[in-house]
Design a protein around this motif. Sequence first.
Motif, PDB file in Angstrom:
ATOM      1  N   LEU A   1      74.405  -6.968  -2.142  1.00  8.94           N
ATOM      2  CA  LEU A   1      75.197  -7.855  -1.291  1.00  8.94           C
ATOM      3  C   LEU A   1      76.563  -7.241  -0.996  1.00  8.94           C
ATOM      4  N   ARG A   2      77.187  -6.603  -2.005  1.00  9.59           N
ATOM      5  CA  ARG A   2      78.486  -5.947  -1.807  1.00  9.59           C
ATOM      6  C   ARG A   2      78.386  -4.776  -0.838  1.00  9.59           C
ATOM      7  N   GLU A   3      77.210  -4.181  -0.768  1.00 10.08           N
ATOM      8  CA  GLU A   3      77.001  -3.060   0.154  1.00 10.08           C
ATOM      9  C   GLU A   3      76.652  -3.527   1.562  1.00 10.08           C
ATOM     10  N   GLY A   4      76.701  -4.849   1.787  1.00  9.10           N
ATOM     11  CA  GLY A   4      76.506  -5.386   3.130  1.00  9.10           C
ATOM     12  C   GLY A   4      75.075  -5.382   3.614  1.00  9.10           C
ATOM     13  N   LYS A   5      74.124  -5.469   2.695  1.00  9.20           N
ATOM     14  CA  LYS A   5      72.724  -5.396   3.092  1.00  9.20           C
ATOM     15  C   LYS A   5      72.163  -6.726   3.583  1.00  9.20           C
ATOM     16  N   VAL A   6      72.933  -7.795   3.464  1.00  8.69           N
ATOM     17  CA  VAL A   6      72.552  -9.075   4.070  1.00  8.69           C
ATOM     18  C   VAL A   6      73.555  -9.361   5.178  1.00  8.69           C
ATOM     19  N   LYS A   7      73.104  -9.265   6.411  1.00 13.87           N
ATOM     20  CA  LYS A   7      74.009  -9.377   7.552  1.00 13.87           C
ATOM     21  C   LYS A   7      73.870 -10.708   8.297  1.00 13.87           C
ATOM     22  N   CYS A   8      72.860 -11.484   7.973  1.00 15.03           N
ATOM     23  CA  CYS A   8      72.623 -12.746   8.669  1.00 15.03           C
ATOM     24  C   CYS A   8      73.580 -13.827   8.164  1.00 15.03           C
ATOM     25  N   PRO A   9      73.708 -14.941   8.876  1.00 17.93           N
ATOM     26  CA  PRO A   9      74.517 -16.059   8.370  1.00 17.93           C
ATOM     27  C   PRO A   9      73.971 -16.560   7.039  1.00 17.93           C
ATOM     28  N   VAL A  10      74.893 -16.915   6.123  1.00 20.73           N
ATOM     29  CA  VAL A  10      74.501 -17.342   4.780  1.00 20.73           C
ATOM     30  C   VAL A  10      75.156 -18.674   4.446  1.00 20.73           C
ATOM     31  N   LEU A  11      74.354 -19.598   3.922  1.00 27.26           N
ATOM     32  CA  LEU A  11      74.846 -20.872   3.403  1.00 27.26           C
ATOM     33  C   LEU A  11      74.763 -20.843   1.884  1.00 27.26           C
ATOM     34  N   LEU A  12      75.865 -21.172   1.213  1.00 32.32           N
ATOM     35  CA  LEU A  12      75.900 -21.288  -0.242  1.00 32.32           C
ATOM     36  C   LEU A  12      76.246 -22.733  -0.584  1.00 32.32           C
ATOM     37  N   VAL A  13      75.356 -23.420  -1.298  1.00 26.28           N
ATOM     38  CA  VAL A  13      75.596 -24.804  -1.695  1.00 26.28           C
ATOM     39  C   VAL A  13      75.610 -24.868  -3.214  1.00 26.28           C
ATOM     40  N   CYS A  14      76.756 -25.269  -3.756  1.00 24.45           N
ATOM     41  CA  CYS A  14      76.993 -25.243  -5.193  1.00 24.45           C
ATOM     42  C   CYS A  14      77.226 -26.660  -5.708  1.00 24.45           C
ATOM     43  N   GLY A  15      76.630 -27.003  -6.833  1.00 26.97           N
ATOM     44  CA  GLY A  15      76.866 -28.289  -7.471  1.00 26.97           C
ATOM     45  C   GLY A  15      78.020 -28.171  -8.461  1.00 26.97           C
ATOM     46  N   VAL A  16      79.034 -28.996  -8.313  1.00 21.45           N
ATOM     47  CA  VAL A  16      80.204 -28.921  -9.198  1.00 21.45           C
ATOM     48  C   VAL A  16      79.807 -29.177 -10.649  1.00 21.45           C
ATOM     49  N   GLN A  17      78.847 -30.070 -10.861  1.00 22.20           N
ATOM     50  CA  GLN A  17      78.411 -30.389 -12.232  1.00 22.20           C
ATOM     51  C   GLN A  17      77.176 -29.589 -12.667  1.00 22.20           C
ATOM     52  N   ASP A  18      76.823 -28.569 -11.925  1.00 23.41           N
ATOM     53  CA  ASP A  18      75.640 -27.772 -12.254  1.00 23.41           C
ATOM     54  C   ASP A  18      75.886 -26.968 -13.527  1.00 23.41           C
ATOM     55  N   ALA A  19      75.128 -27.290 -14.575  1.00 24.71           N
ATOM     56  CA  ALA A  19      75.298 -26.618 -15.862  1.00 24.71           C
ATOM     57  C   ALA A  19      74.604 -25.265 -15.913  1.00 24.71           C
ATOM     58  N   SER A  20      73.807 -24.938 -14.923  1.00 24.22           N
ATOM     59  CA  SER A  20      73.071 -23.674 -14.928  1.00 24.22           C
ATOM     60  C   SER A  20      73.719 -22.615 -14.049  1.00 24.22           C
ATOM     61  N   THR A  21      73.960 -22.960 -12.791  1.00 19.02           N
ATOM     62  CA  THR A  21      74.499 -21.978 -11.843  1.00 19.02           C
ATOM     63  C   THR A  21      75.616 -22.625 -11.027  1.00 19.02           C
ATOM     64  N   GLY A  22      76.624 -23.121 -11.725  1.00 19.20           N
ATOM     65  CA  GLY A  22      77.738 -23.805 -11.090  1.00 19.20           C
ATOM     66  C   GLY A  22      78.679 -22.868 -10.348  1.00 19.20           C
ATOM     67  N   PRO A  23      79.908 -23.335 -10.073  1.00 17.02           N
ATOM     68  CA  PRO A  23      80.871 -22.556  -9.272  1.00 17.02           C
ATOM     69  C   PRO A  23      81.108 -21.139  -9.787  1.00 17.02           C
TER      70      PRO A  23
ATOM     71  N   ARG B   1      79.355 -15.586  -3.428  1.00 22.03           N
ATOM     72  CA  ARG B   1      80.228 -15.649  -2.255  1.00 22.03           C
ATOM     73  C   ARG B   1      81.089 -14.393  -2.151  1.00 22.03           C
ATOM     74  N   GLU B   2      81.673 -13.994  -3.270  1.00 23.29           N
ATOM     75  CA  GLU B   2      82.540 -12.806  -3.281  1.00 23.29           C
ATOM     76  C   GLU B   2      81.758 -11.564  -2.879  1.00 23.29           C
ATOM     77  N   ALA B   3      80.532 -11.434  -3.391  1.00 24.12           N
ATOM     78  CA  ALA B   3      79.736 -10.237  -3.107  1.00 24.12           C
ATOM     79  C   ALA B   3      79.358 -10.172  -1.628  1.00 24.12           C
ATOM     80  N   ILE B   4      78.923 -11.301  -1.068  1.00 24.25           N
ATOM     81  CA  ILE B   4      78.497 -11.309   0.335  1.00 24.25           C
ATOM     82  C   ILE B   4      79.682 -11.041   1.259  1.00 24.25           C
ATOM     83  N   GLU B   5      80.812 -11.691   0.988  1.00 27.49           N
ATOM     84  CA  GLU B   5      81.990 -11.506   1.846  1.00 27.49           C
ATOM     85  C   GLU B   5      82.568 -10.101   1.712  1.00 27.49           C
TER      86      GLU B   5
END
Length: 388
Positions: A312-334, A341-345
Amino acid sequence: MAPPPKRQIDLSDFRPSGTFLELVATSSLNYRECALQQIMALMAHDADDSLDECLATALYYGATESEIQNVVYQSSSNLGPTRIIAIRDRVNAILQSLLGNLHQGLNKTYVEREVDVGDHKTVVKDSNPSSKAIPIVLIHALALDRRMWDAVYARLIAGVDSSIRVIAYDMRGHGYAAHAPQAQTITQLASDLHNILDQLTIAQADIMGQSYGGAVAQYFALSYPEQTRSLGLITTAGQAQPSWITRATRAEEAQSVAGLMPETIIRWFTPEAIARNEWGVRYARSCVERISVSDWADAWRCMSQLDTLQNLREGKVKCPVLLVCGVQDASTGPKWMGKLREAIESGGNKEVTYKEVDPGVHMMALEQSEALTKEILDFRKKVDGIRL
């Protein structure tokens, strides 16, 4: 001679009383699941009038039509084509008798069909097979199946124009594809989706996955960029966590997934949803109870291979991306979604939409379906605008 009057069935009559249900219902098999198992048993033989009573009992104890249809698909996999058609037609007729207009309405919103993936078969739920619109493809979470998306699916269809096409399917080792040949890598699972889209003659799609499905969606976008118009990643991550592999080994050592049930449900849902025993909680619990140790372990080993951040940091995903994060997600939260997000941007992608849902848990499609659907629809409109 006039035909006999059609028998009317009242769902309230179907309470257990010294029947099959009382014999097999235990702390791990509730009445709903027992009724579904009895449907499977009846389908293996020449079912008599008890099939309609069993279907009514399953509905009375909270089974949904999609659950019953899934049991029918799974049970008919070992039957001949003539018998499969006869049984499915009979089940549909009984459900229509029991549910009336509700059943007819459900049938009008989607079709389900078996698709050959190569080394196994799965079921694809398709809202509009004749539509020429770019479809939204929904990939479910680990241990669950296409039914995970039911609430989101219904809202997506209701929330946009009639030409929309929404697709959900069962991944290898899950739902109808349970006990398919071993899931070995996430790349393999991405290839399975590629084969499904080819079978459906879909050249491009908006690919969206939650958790395990989000991992598969990332590998699909990396491997098949030409088929990925946009990418939706929901409560997922870009790198593995050390605890994931232990969920495979613990189940194998115990020869059971049951010991991991309490922590799994607590990790997936809010305490309030668990206390209310909402449908999503009941559904998730039944899926975890039903999954085999081997399919569970295979899935967690695949998930433990997750490693996309560098790509992702190397820019291999060029299409529009949606990231939806659960604030209370105990597994894969913010913390985890922020790394994505940082890697894609940092890879130069300027079309990233990051949303935090509060309240929002790991199984967002089951507990925050309305909020999640809104984010998907807003993103879809944005992507349509970008591509005009």
